[in-house]
Motif scaffolding. Structure first.
Motif, PDB file in Angstrom:
ATOM      1  N   UNK A   1       0.816  -1.211   0.000  1.00 45.75           N
ATOM      2  CA  UNK A   1       0.000   0.000   0.000  1.00 45.75           C
ATOM      3  C   UNK A   1       0.852   1.265   0.000  1.00 45.75           C
ATOM      4  N   UNK A   2       2.181   1.095   0.044  1.00 48.05           N
ATOM      5  CA  UNK A   2       3.076   2.251  -0.043  1.00 48.05           C
ATOM      6  C   UNK A   2       3.715   2.679   1.252  1.00 48.05           C
ATOM      7  N   UNK A   3       3.536   1.937   2.329  1.00 49.25           N
ATOM      8  CA  UNK A   3       4.157   2.309   3.600  1.00 49.25           C
ATOM      9  C   UNK A   3       5.675   2.201   3.499  1.00 49.25           C
ATOM     10  N   UNK A   4       6.374   3.202   4.010  1.00 48.80           N
ATOM     11  CA  UNK A   4       7.833   3.174   4.048  1.00 48.80           C
ATOM     12  C   UNK A   4       8.290   2.224   5.152  1.00 48.80           C
ATOM     13  N   UNK A   5       9.558   1.811   5.062  1.00 44.38           N
ATOM     14  CA  UNK A   5      10.078   0.858   6.040  1.00 44.38           C
ATOM     15  C   UNK A   5       9.990   1.394   7.466  1.00 44.38           C
ATOM     16  N   UNK A   6      10.353   2.669   7.658  1.00 46.75           N
ATOM     17  CA  UNK A   6      10.293   3.206   9.014  1.00 46.75           C
ATOM     18  C   UNK A   6       8.847   3.299   9.503  1.00 46.75           C
ATOM     19  N   UNK A   7       7.900   3.519   8.588  1.00 50.11           N
ATOM     20  CA  UNK A   7       6.490   3.542   8.977  1.00 50.11           C
ATOM     21  C   UNK A   7       6.014   2.161   9.405  1.00 50.11           C
ATOM     22  N   UNK A   8       6.540   1.117   8.762  1.00 53.39           N
ATOM     23  CA  UNK A   8       6.201  -0.252   9.166  1.00 53.39           C
ATOM     24  C   UNK A   8       6.600  -0.472  10.619  1.00 53.39           C
ATOM     25  N   UNK A   9       7.799  -0.025  10.969  1.00 52.18           N
ATOM     26  CA  UNK A   9       8.288  -0.203  12.338  1.00 52.18           C
ATOM     27  C   UNK A   9       7.525   0.673  13.334  1.00 52.18           C
ATOM     28  N   UNK A  10       7.375   1.956  13.001  1.00 52.83           N
ATOM     29  CA  UNK A  10       6.881   2.925  13.972  1.00 52.83           C
ATOM     30  C   UNK A  10       5.361   2.993  14.066  1.00 52.83           C
ATOM     31  N   UNK A  11       4.672   2.719  12.962  1.00 55.10           N
ATOM     32  CA  UNK A  11       3.217   2.882  12.945  1.00 55.10           C
ATOM     33  C   UNK A  11       2.446   1.566  12.894  1.00 55.10           C
ATOM     34  N   UNK A  12       3.141   0.470  12.631  1.00 55.79           N
ATOM     35  CA  UNK A  12       2.471  -0.833  12.566  1.00 55.79           C
ATOM     36  C   UNK A  12       2.986  -1.764  13.663  1.00 55.79           C
ATOM     37  N   UNK A  13       4.294  -2.039  13.644  1.00 56.57           N
ATOM     38  CA  UNK A  13       4.836  -3.021  14.581  1.00 56.57           C
ATOM     39  C   UNK A  13       4.905  -2.503  16.014  1.00 56.57           C
ATOM     40  N   UNK A  14       5.405  -1.276  16.190  1.00 59.92           N
ATOM     41  CA  UNK A  14       5.553  -0.758  17.551  1.00 59.92           C
ATOM     42  C   UNK A  14       4.214  -0.638  18.281  1.00 59.92           C
ATOM     43  N   UNK A  15       3.174  -0.034  17.686  1.00 56.93           N
ATOM     44  CA  UNK A  15       1.893   0.024  18.416  1.00 56.93           C
ATOM     45  C   UNK A  15       1.330  -1.358  18.750  1.00 56.93           C
ATOM     46  N   UNK A  16       1.502  -2.307  17.840  1.00 54.43           N
ATOM     47  CA  UNK A  16       0.992  -3.657  18.099  1.00 54.43           C
ATOM     48  C   UNK A  16       1.701  -4.287  19.289  1.00 54.43           C
ATOM     49  N   UNK A  17       3.044  -4.169  19.323  1.00 54.55           N
ATOM     50  CA  UNK A  17       3.803  -4.786  20.411  1.00 54.55           C
ATOM     51  C   UNK A  17       3.588  -4.059  21.736  1.00 54.55           C
ATOM     52  N   UNK A  18       3.447  -2.740  21.699  1.00 52.66           N
ATOM     53  CA  UNK A  18       3.172  -1.988  22.924  1.00 52.66           C
ATOM     54  C   UNK A  18       1.827  -2.421  23.512  1.00 52.66           C
ATOM     55  N   UNK A  19       0.833  -2.559  22.654  1.00 51.80           N
ATOM     56  CA  UNK A  19      -0.485  -2.984  23.130  1.00 51.80           C
ATOM     57  C   UNK A  19      -0.432  -4.386  23.731  1.00 51.80           C
ATOM     58  N   UNK A  20       0.302  -5.279  23.082  1.00 55.57           N
ATOM     59  CA  UNK A  20       0.422  -6.640  23.608  1.00 55.57           C
ATOM     60  C   UNK A  20       1.115  -6.619  24.965  1.00 55.57           C
ATOM     61  N   UNK A  21       2.146  -5.809  25.087  1.00 49.15           N
ATOM     62  CA  UNK A  21       2.838  -5.695  26.373  1.00 49.15           C
ATOM     63  C   UNK A  21       1.933  -5.157  27.462  1.00 49.15           C
ATOM     64  N   UNK A  22       1.112  -4.173  27.124  1.00 48.63           N
ATOM     65  CA  UNK A  22       0.187  -3.613  28.107  1.00 48.63           C
ATOM     66  C   UNK A  22      -0.877  -4.622  28.499  1.00 48.63           C
ATOM     67  N   UNK A  23      -1.320  -5.414  27.544  1.00 51.55           N
ATOM     68  CA  UNK A  23      -2.340  -6.425  27.842  1.00 51.55           C
ATOM     69  C   UNK A  23      -1.764  -7.531  28.724  1.00 51.55           C
ATOM     70  N   UNK A  24      -0.485  -7.852  28.528  1.00 51.75           N
ATOM     71  CA  UNK A  24       0.162  -8.815  29.433  1.00 51.75           C
ATOM     72  C   UNK A  24       0.287  -8.224  30.839  1.00 51.75           C
ATOM     73  N   UNK A  25       0.722  -6.952  30.918  1.00 47.64           N
ATOM     74  CA  UNK A  25       0.918  -6.317  32.218  1.00 47.64           C
ATOM     75  C   UNK A  25      -0.377  -6.220  33.001  1.00 47.64           C
TER      76      UNK A  25
END
Length: 207
Positions: free
Chosen positions: A25-49
């Motif tokens: 869809x045109x997402x840049x590599x840094x956007x993949x990390x910062x806007x897709x992967x990071x929010x997903x992992x942060x949410x998972x970490x919060x749900x574990x906590x």
């Protein structure tokens, strides 16, 4: 949200499909990390906590995320002359490798040469990395768990003793701000890849 769902389900192929779709869809590599992967992992970490997810689910999701990094990480490398050398890792007792790996890729994309020395690194090994890495400009240390802040302070002291001219930068979820970082013996605080890049660029220009 789609990536988080697939990670929680332990669906590695489905997780990769989300990443592929974002890139298509045109997402840049840094956007993949910062806007897709990071929010997903942060949410998972919060749900574990909060007790919503078992630690095994969080660990499985992290493993899948690390494999995703392994697939797209090489795309962050940039040809041309290196802007400088930086070493990244985490002190003894800190086991969160994903933030360090992502930061390394984001810096490589901006032209820095990165030596990722890993997590749970004893102070003697940190000193070895610093003294044995030619032309080292800075060391970045990450801590996600507040219990590891004393170890981070020790690591900062070791880094300063190994090379007094080295820029020592700290970050991670356990850090609050610049003042907090400096109270632990660091030169500066970086909340992410862009801030770390700016600190490195400022150090190079000052030299």
């Amino acid at each position: 949200a789609r990536l988080e769902s697939r990670l929680v389900a332990g669906d590695a192929p489905g997780s990769w499909s989300v990443i592929e779709a974002a890139m298509a869809a045109g997402a840049e590599l840094d956007e993949i990390y910062l806007q897709v992967m990071t929010p997903a992992m942060v949410s998972i970490g919060e749900r574990w906590a909060s007790g919503e997810l078992d630690i095994s689910i969080e660990h499985r999701a992290t493993g899948i995320a690390m494999r995703i990094l392994g697939r797209i990480g090489p795309r962050f490398s940039r040809r041309g002359r290196s802007r400088g050398v930086v070493a990244l890792g985490a002190p003894v007792g800190e086991f969160h490798a994903l933030p360090v790996a992502m930061l390394g890729d984001l810096l490589r994309m901006r032209g820095w040469e990165v030596s990722d020395f890993g997590v749970d690194v004893p102070n003697a090994s940190l000193a070895h990395v610093i003294t044995e890495t030619p032309d080292l400009l800075a060391v970045g240390l990450s801590v996600m768990a507040s219990d590891n802040l004393p170890a981070l302070a020790d690591a900062c002291a070791v880094a300063r003793a190994a090379d007094p001219n080295l820029l020592v930068v700290v970050g991670g979820g356990a850090l609050v701000d610049e003042g907090h970082a400096q109270s632990l013996g660091a030169d500066a605080y970086a909340a992410g890849g862009e801030q770390m890049h700016e600190l490195l660029a400022t150090r190079v220009s000052s030299r």
